[in-house]
Enzyme design. Structure first.
Site, short mmCIF file in Angstrom:
data_model
loop_
_atom_site.label_atom_id
_atom_site.label_comp_id
_atom_site.label_asym_id
_atom_site.label_seq_id
_atom_site.Cartn_x
_atom_site.Cartn_y
_atom_site.Cartn_z
N HIS B 113 0.83 -1.16 -0.03
CA HIS B 113 0.15 -0.03 0.10
C HIS B 113 0.82 1.33 0.00
CE1 HIS B 113 -2.45 3.17 1.98
NE2 HIS B 113 -3.62 2.55 1.16
N CYS B 509 -5.45 1.86 -17.10
CA CYS B 509 -5.20 2.68 -15.79
C CYS B 509 -4.50 2.41 -14.80
CB CYS B 509 -6.52 3.49 -15.52
SG CYS B 509 -7.79 2.22 -14.90
#
Lengths: 569, 569
Positions: B113, B509
């Site tokens: 993350h 993306c």
């Protein structure tokens, strides 16, 4: 009717439905008409319904309610009939489920652990009683409550896995112990038409026996992780996982080897010369360890009980738990389904696959030595890259050579792979190619659907029902193959696999292998076999023959049309 | 050299490497030769290395060490430069990361993350210092320990995101605030050769500004979940999730609407007339709730502190937490990546997508009304079935109609879908087909790789390093597209999508959109655009032109060879 010449064999095969067979094979409640009564000791007795859930696995069963798996095993070994009742089941309940006559869970769906494992074991199972009825399971008080009725642990209930209903008391049930000879005859006819062979998902000699009685031509999936969960083994497995270094890990693996070698020996002995596909260890390691939350809760409860004034012994115990907790947290994963399991374990810890391979070949050599004919097919799970397969196969082949040269016995074996990661299907050509490429594929359609659809089987139950109800999907992909999506991947894998290695054996060993629509699809894909739980084998044999007959009929029709066209011209 | 006529523009473009641009754009430490020294106040000062980790996001930064995200935000708002140091980061740290100058985590990998979000934000980031060095982060004592050196909260450190090294003290850094004019010139030349356009992954007006300065022609991914995490919003989001019924849920959604509408208004205003692709809410709901373990820990700690003798207020608090815990456990999932998120949320709770659509179109109409040109492209995440897309599109179109008829302003908009579930790629033709089919595809290559390879991005770090080291894989699929596997799915989706809807706009993306090798692959696939983080845009523009030039050169070579062959004949 065939005997009387009224219809031919083909018509007979096409006339039976899978539901017919299901109804014949599983035990059912011996109803006295009307279905609200049963006859016990020549008395007509009305039955009392206490709850209802989703009918997750067919069959009826009656037994004493027990809320704990260990206790189920203990009582069952004394000859008691037990219905295991839980909120939900986990891999640690498997021995209790196996020992039980049937399983009831308060939560879960048709694809929950309880449902899947119970179907595999052929135990009736009812799930989700909490949402489906007023029946409530209270594990703390060890009672079932249904309105005013209270069922205590040890009281009898009867469950009907066909309807999902649960009744108070011990109702009479009836079942067939073997295939009725008429059905057996028809299925033998059926086999002569089939192209797709039928294997079994079977993990034990008892499973093998049942599967072969029902007509399986081999085992398509023998799972090995159950061999680690058994009593006496789990603690060693845990020590192996928690080992600080490879040396220590190997010392525990050596103990596990003894267990596994004996297990495989018994399995091969019961194989009747048929091929047995053995899947190497698959689940993530933390499935074998206590859960983080349970550990933390235990630790806090210890402290609370002692008012935070712990004795020296308690402090030591707490420290041990704390150390364990750290390891559990290290091993924990956000998405275990997509984490370190299957062949990734084998890549990271080659000593595990080394132990398993040694157990397989040692047991196989021992069997051959005693005159049994053995054909192990070693299957590597969760392969996504040809390089993974090659690295693991290298270990397996080396260990096989070592055992063969040590024992002087050469065993006929294959090494193949599950196709359950989408990437494996997309690169099936690479995985099959070359001398050292996979010698067989087995579609693991449970996991392949999980990943292709991004449906976690443990979680998807929550929305699958909504999706079916709202026609977002036509059918549950964990019951019948999603042909438009996942099926495309399977088709691609078959094409690429056969191009790279003509004649490569391809099968399927997911839950869907026992589903007639999926079996027809597999037939059309040109697979060699389907593998399903022993109790679905008669259904699979029928479905396989029906698929072949349907295809033949369609071909004949087309040829007739073409001939007619020709005549016209 | 182009000015001097030594090389032509094409040669100039091909001569620059993405690394060159990376080095130009990010801040770096102003080393005094040799690199063990810096110059501060005209004094040559030796630097002291305290740790090393994986270089997860480039750039150098210096600031005070803070171990808490809220505190980082507080101090940064007072003008302090902060380096946020954590064991790991979660979505609840995003505001702290944004407020910081750089992020250091003790654990995690290049796809954790912290790494992913920091790259997106353009913050330097170093992860996994625990395994890579002797530096230890002690969150309880709020210190960093490195051998004998102790860094306390508030002490200065300097991090070098290029090398992964962490230094004691405040070292001088230097950076460019905008593209150097020479680079800008070359990139403008580059754009004239490119076929693949470059968009930005940008979630705020500030991101948009930077992205357009760097040459993005639009926004390819505007995530909306950050809009729910902000201070003042999370509690409302939580109440919405915990609502007992639809009515209550809608009342909280109405509050969230006000926030989102304002957010979208500002984003559209800063769009400079360029298209903005807005992804509807994506993550599973429990990411917005406290964690089960944290709740249980808090509850036990309350009881421990009070020696299990709680006051009435404390009992009430405990009951509230217990109630929350029950809901958290209900919502918890075994594999959240494969659970109820993305469009599944929208199917189960259509009121959420209804609110988001209303916010988008109301803001767009308000912008148009003020003279801004707006082109929203609404993107549905996690679609796997055409039926999902159609059901959600129905809601979006209806809401758009309602807003248009209410405001009298019609906004030009598109509705499309992410292609991130393998099944979506396999059934892209169905999803694109018809009037109401998807008007654009955007490959969500992060998730598409997670599912195609069965790699959980949160967990795979543990074995990816091993796989790369042992040549099981050539490259990290979360950095560069796995062409042989996932790439095949992309190719299939492009083919089927274009067949069903010629001219359908297709882009990518995921993180890989800023990776040169992946950009070349996307060019070959014939995509319309790549979308990447603002800071990678110059690199993507260069890579896109290089891909086109390489292809042109190869074509020219082939033609020349054919001409030569012809001449020979």
């Amino acid at each position: 009717m065939v005997g009387e010449g009224l219809i031919d064999k083909e018509a007979a095969i096409l006339r039976i439905t899978p539901g017919d067979i299901e109804n014949i094979l599983f035990p059912r409640i011996s109803w006295h008409t009307p279905q609200k009564n049963v006859e016990i000791d020549s008395k007509i007795i009305p039955v009392e319904t206490i709850g209802k859930g989703l009918a997750a696995s067919p069959g009826a069963a009656t037994g004493k309610v027990i809320f704990d798996s260990d206790e189920t095993v203990a009582l069952a070994s004394e000859g008691e009939s037990i219905i295991l009742v839980r909120h939900e089941t986990t891999p640690e309940d498997v021995h209790g489920m196996y020992a039980s006559r049937g399983v009831v869970t308060a939560t879960g769906g048709l694809t929950s652990h309880a449902a899947v494992v119970a179907r595999q074991m052929g135990r009736p199972c009812i799930v989700d009683t909490d949402s489906q009825s007023i029946m409530r399971v209270d594990l703390k008080k060890k009672i079932i409550r249904s309105g005013d009725v209270i069922i205590r642990e040890g009281d009898f209930i009867t469950m009907d896995g066909f309807s999902g209903k649960i009744y108070k008391g011990e109702l009479p049930t009836e079942k067939l112990s073997e295939l009725p000879s008429e059905l057996s005859k028809i299925l033998n006819w059926a086999d002569t038409y089939s192209k797709l062979e039928v294997r079994a998902n079977a993990d034990s000699p008892a499973d093998n026996k049942r599967a072969f009685e029902y007509g399986a031509i081999g085992v398509g999936l023998c799972r090995t992780e159950h061999m680690f969960f058994d009593e006496g083994r789990l603690p060693i497995m845990q020590k192996m996982i928690l080992a600080d270094n490879k040396e220590e890990r190997i010392s525990f693996l050596n103990i596990l080897f003894e267990f596994q070698e004996e297990d495989f020996y018994e399995i091969f002995k019961s194989a009747e010369g048929k091929p047995i596909t053995i899947r190497l260890i698959d689940p993530p390691l933390h499935e074998f360890l206590p859960k983080e939350l349970d550990l933390v809760t235990e630790m806090f409860e210890m402290r609370l009980e002692a008012n935070d004034e712990l004795s020296e012994d308690q402090q030591k115990e707490l420290q041990t738990k704390e150390k364990l907790l750290v390891r559990v947290q290290e091993i924990n994963e956000m998405n275990p389904m997509l984490g370190i399991r299957g062949c990734r374990l084998a890549i990271l810890f080659p000593e595990i696959v080394e132990m398993q391979a040694k157990a397989i070949f040692t047991a196989a050599a021992r069997c051959e030595n005693k005159g049994y004919d053995v054909h192990p097919e070693v299957m590597v799970p969760l392969v996504g890259f040809d390089t993974e397969f090659l690295e693991i196969r290298k270990v397996i082949d080396r260990v096989a050579e070592e055992v063969f040269s040590e024992t002087g016995i050469i065993v006929d074996y294959l090494v193949g792979t599950m196709i359950e990661v989408p990437r494996a299907a997309l690169t099936a050509g690479e995985i099959a190619s070359g001398d050292k490429g996979a010698e067989f594929f087995s579609f693991g359609t449970n996991d392949l659907h999980q990943m292709t659809l991004a449906f976690s089987r443990d979680d998807a139950g929550k929305f699958i029902a909504h999706y079916l109800e709202n026609k977002i999907m036509d059918s549950d992909p964990f019951e019948t193959i999603d042909q438009a999506g996942t099926g495309k991947l399977m088709q691609l894998a078959v094409k690429e696999g056969r191009e790279a290695k003509p004649g490569i054996k391809i099968g399927i060993c997911g839950e869907q292998g026992g589903d007639p629509a999926s079996i027809e699809f597999c037939h059309k894909l040109g697979l060699d076999y389907v593998s399903c739980s022993p109790f679905r084998i008669p259904i699979a044999r029928l479905a396989s023959a029906q698929a072949a007959l349907k295809e033949a009929a369609e071909t004949a029709l087309k040829e007739a049309e073409q001939a007619a066209l020709k005549d016209e011209n």
